[in-house]
Design an enzyme around this catalytic site. Sequence first.
Site, short mmCIF file in Angstrom:
data_model
loop_
_atom_site.label_atom_id
_atom_site.label_comp_id
_atom_site.label_asym_id
_atom_site.label_seq_id
_atom_site.Cartn_x
_atom_site.Cartn_y
_atom_site.Cartn_z
N HIS A 1 2.04 8.62 5.25
CA HIS A 1 1.04 9.64 5.66
C HIS A 1 1.52 10.38 6.90
O HIS A 1 1.30 11.57 7.05
CB HIS A 1 -0.31 8.99 5.96
CG HIS A 1 -1.13 8.71 4.75
ND1 HIS A 1 -1.40 9.65 3.79
CD2 HIS A 1 -1.74 7.56 4.32
CE1 HIS A 1 -2.15 9.12 2.83
NE2 HIS A 1 -2.36 7.84 3.13
N PHE B 1 -4.97 -9.63 15.41
CA PHE B 1 -3.92 -9.43 16.40
C PHE B 1 -3.90 -8.07 17.06
O PHE B 1 -3.12 -7.84 17.98
CB PHE B 1 -2.57 -9.76 15.75
CG PHE B 1 -2.54 -11.16 15.17
CD1 PHE B 1 -2.39 -12.25 16.01
CD2 PHE B 1 -2.76 -11.39 13.83
CE1 PHE B 1 -2.42 -13.55 15.51
CE2 PHE B 1 -2.79 -12.68 13.31
CZ PHE B 1 -2.62 -13.75 14.15
N GLU B 2 -4.75 -7.16 16.59
CA GLU B 2 -4.86 -5.84 17.22
C GLU B 2 -6.31 -5.36 17.07
O GLU B 2 -7.02 -5.81 16.17
CB GLU B 2 -3.94 -4.82 16.52
CG GLU B 2 -2.46 -4.97 16.83
CD GLU B 2 -2.07 -4.65 18.26
OE1 GLU B 2 -2.68 -3.74 18.89
OE2 GLU B 2 -1.16 -5.32 18.77
N SER C 1 -6.96 4.04 -1.65
CA SER C 1 -6.79 2.59 -1.62
C SER C 1 -8.07 1.82 -1.93
O SER C 1 -8.00 0.66 -2.33
CB SER C 1 -6.28 2.15 -0.25
OG SER C 1 -5.01 2.70 -0.03
N ASP D 1 -0.99 0.11 -4.80
CA ASP D 1 -2.25 0.73 -5.23
C ASP D 1 -2.03 2.15 -5.75
O ASP D 1 -2.67 2.60 -6.66
CB ASP D 1 -3.28 0.69 -4.09
CG ASP D 1 -2.72 1.10 -2.75
OD1 ASP D 1 -1.52 1.43 -2.65
OD2 ASP D 1 -3.49 1.09 -1.77
N HIS D 2 -1.06 2.83 -5.15
CA HIS D 2 -0.76 4.21 -5.53
C HIS D 2 0.59 4.57 -4.92
O HIS D 2 1.13 3.83 -4.13
CB HIS D 2 -1.86 5.16 -5.01
CG HIS D 2 -2.05 5.04 -3.53
ND1 HIS D 2 -1.14 5.51 -2.61
CD2 HIS D 2 -3.03 4.43 -2.81
CE1 HIS D 2 -1.56 5.22 -1.39
NE2 HIS D 2 -2.70 4.55 -1.48
N ASP E 1 0.85 -1.20 0.00
CA ASP E 1 0.00 0.00 0.00
C ASP E 1 0.89 1.25 0.00
O ASP E 1 1.69 1.45 0.91
CB ASP E 1 -0.93 -0.01 1.21
CG ASP E 1 -2.10 0.94 1.04
OD1 ASP E 1 -1.88 2.08 0.57
OD2 ASP E 1 -3.24 0.56 1.38
ZN ZN Z 1 -3.16 6.20 2.03
#
Ligand code: ZN
Length: 554
Positions: free
Chosen positions: A372, A321-322, A148, A409-410, A98
């Site tokens: 991000h 798991f979270e 996404s 995806d980008h 991603d």
């Molecule tokens: Zn993003």
Amino acid sequence: MCPLLLDWRYKGTLVCRKALLYSMLLLYSHTINTMASKHKIIFTGLLVLISVQWTLCFSEEELHASYWNNKASQALHTALNVQPNVHQAKNIILFLGDGMGVTTVTAARILKGQMAGKSGEETSLVMDTFPHLALSKTYNVDQQMPDSAGTATAYLCGVKANYGTLGVTAAAPRSKCSATYGNEVTSVLHRAKKAGKSVGIVTTTRVQHASPGASYAHSADRDWYADSDLPPEAIRNRCRDIAYQLINNTEINVILGGGRQYMFPKTTQDPEYANITGSRNDGQDLVKEWRRNKMNAKYVWNKAELAAVNPAATDFLMGLFEPKDCRYELDRDKSMDPSLTEMMEKAIKILSKNPKGFFLFVEGGRIDQGHHAGKAKRALYEAVEFDRAIGRAAELTSELDTLTVVTADHSHVFSFGGKSARGNPVLGVSRTLADDKKHFTTALYGNGPGYVNGTRPDVNESVSSGNDYLQQATVPLDSETHGIEDVAIFAKGPMSHLIHGVQEQNYIAHVIAYSACLEPYENCTLPPPNHAGAIHPSLLLLLMSLLLLFLCSV
Ligand SMILES: [Zn+2]
């Protein structure tokens, strides 16, 4: 390669390492006999240290034309021997990094090399070794800068969609539940299941997140994780949340990642964190629902439980798991949380029991989130772990019957440049100063939280290589944005030669469907999967050694 002679930076000073090494050697040979033994040890140690430093960063062979000519002619030989595998694919693994733009791939490659004590640039990622490549145009139907969800709909369902929407055509605007109906598109995961294959999703984000979400959900909004996230219009028009669809749409054999909280009612306390509860309003325990009527189904929520799962006796596995996303690889609690590679390994062992093969979606989902946050180190360590998973998958499957596709995806507005010497640390600074007479990092962002209001501070490597260091950004934004440029698609295995040229992103799902003769290509005339040579490389090696032993003994 470090430039000749001037290549070693010590506290900002470039040291002529080669000259230093030679002069020390000279001194050593003349004075060694007259030295006190304590000095001998120190001097020898220093010499060894400098020699090691030198060889780490500097490869003498690279100075010779023959090195590059030989290397290139080997690559040419390999290229001349690439034969397209035109058999059907039995198994398909789709690896999705991603936000893994090409800049991220390059930086991760160098980081991988530097983590192994090398200069880095010459290192190969596992994905670098795939024979077939293409560029993917990532825009969404309504957005130049994609997200996404829209992109996952493209590469998983074969149809481009709007920003923020999952598993629906662009006729469905974001957040309009009523427009979902009649506009659903189905994923290659769904179609693989329909064809009798086992299917799975593995991610480092929550399993209800946009990328894995498009493999099973139809949702006008990617943020409708649990029913408590649904707006009144969606409730009125009976749209279902993504967690609900995870267990009620396609029957998925293996589901591994984060996202516990969306599966349990608000009254259920999280097993790991005392202050967190489930987030469902409808009182449903979706894990219990999922296990109902399934044979050999297991639910796990920590690393030890996952490790204890016996693939031979398990046909369905859900591991969460979270409460939300898994932790960053840099923060991962190695006693509690499995790595992406560990999750994927268990998935492949369970899915590969099916004689008809499997489809597996594996996402390095937090490369995107590191970017991000404006923290390149986090993004790049995720990318290195992602590549490690690709390497492990190659050991567990055969290229003869398994199509492996790696893509993103980008991209992100992550840039990587500046006058850096060979072997310059990926998270370090340029060797030259900027016009303001200050250092700058070679990793930078076009926008994001690293924006400096006022005078730009100076920076050194010990600061810039911190886990939470924010690389400087040109434009102030809370969250750094995606990029718009194309991303790469790497492919190997049956029909992987179809990955070529510059393609629309939705082409990926079509190549996957065609390679395994899935809808709408179920009448394809590809010969059945090639198992003839489906012998594991290590087994082959063992057989060859046995043969050699036998020959030597007679
Ligand atoms: Zn993003």
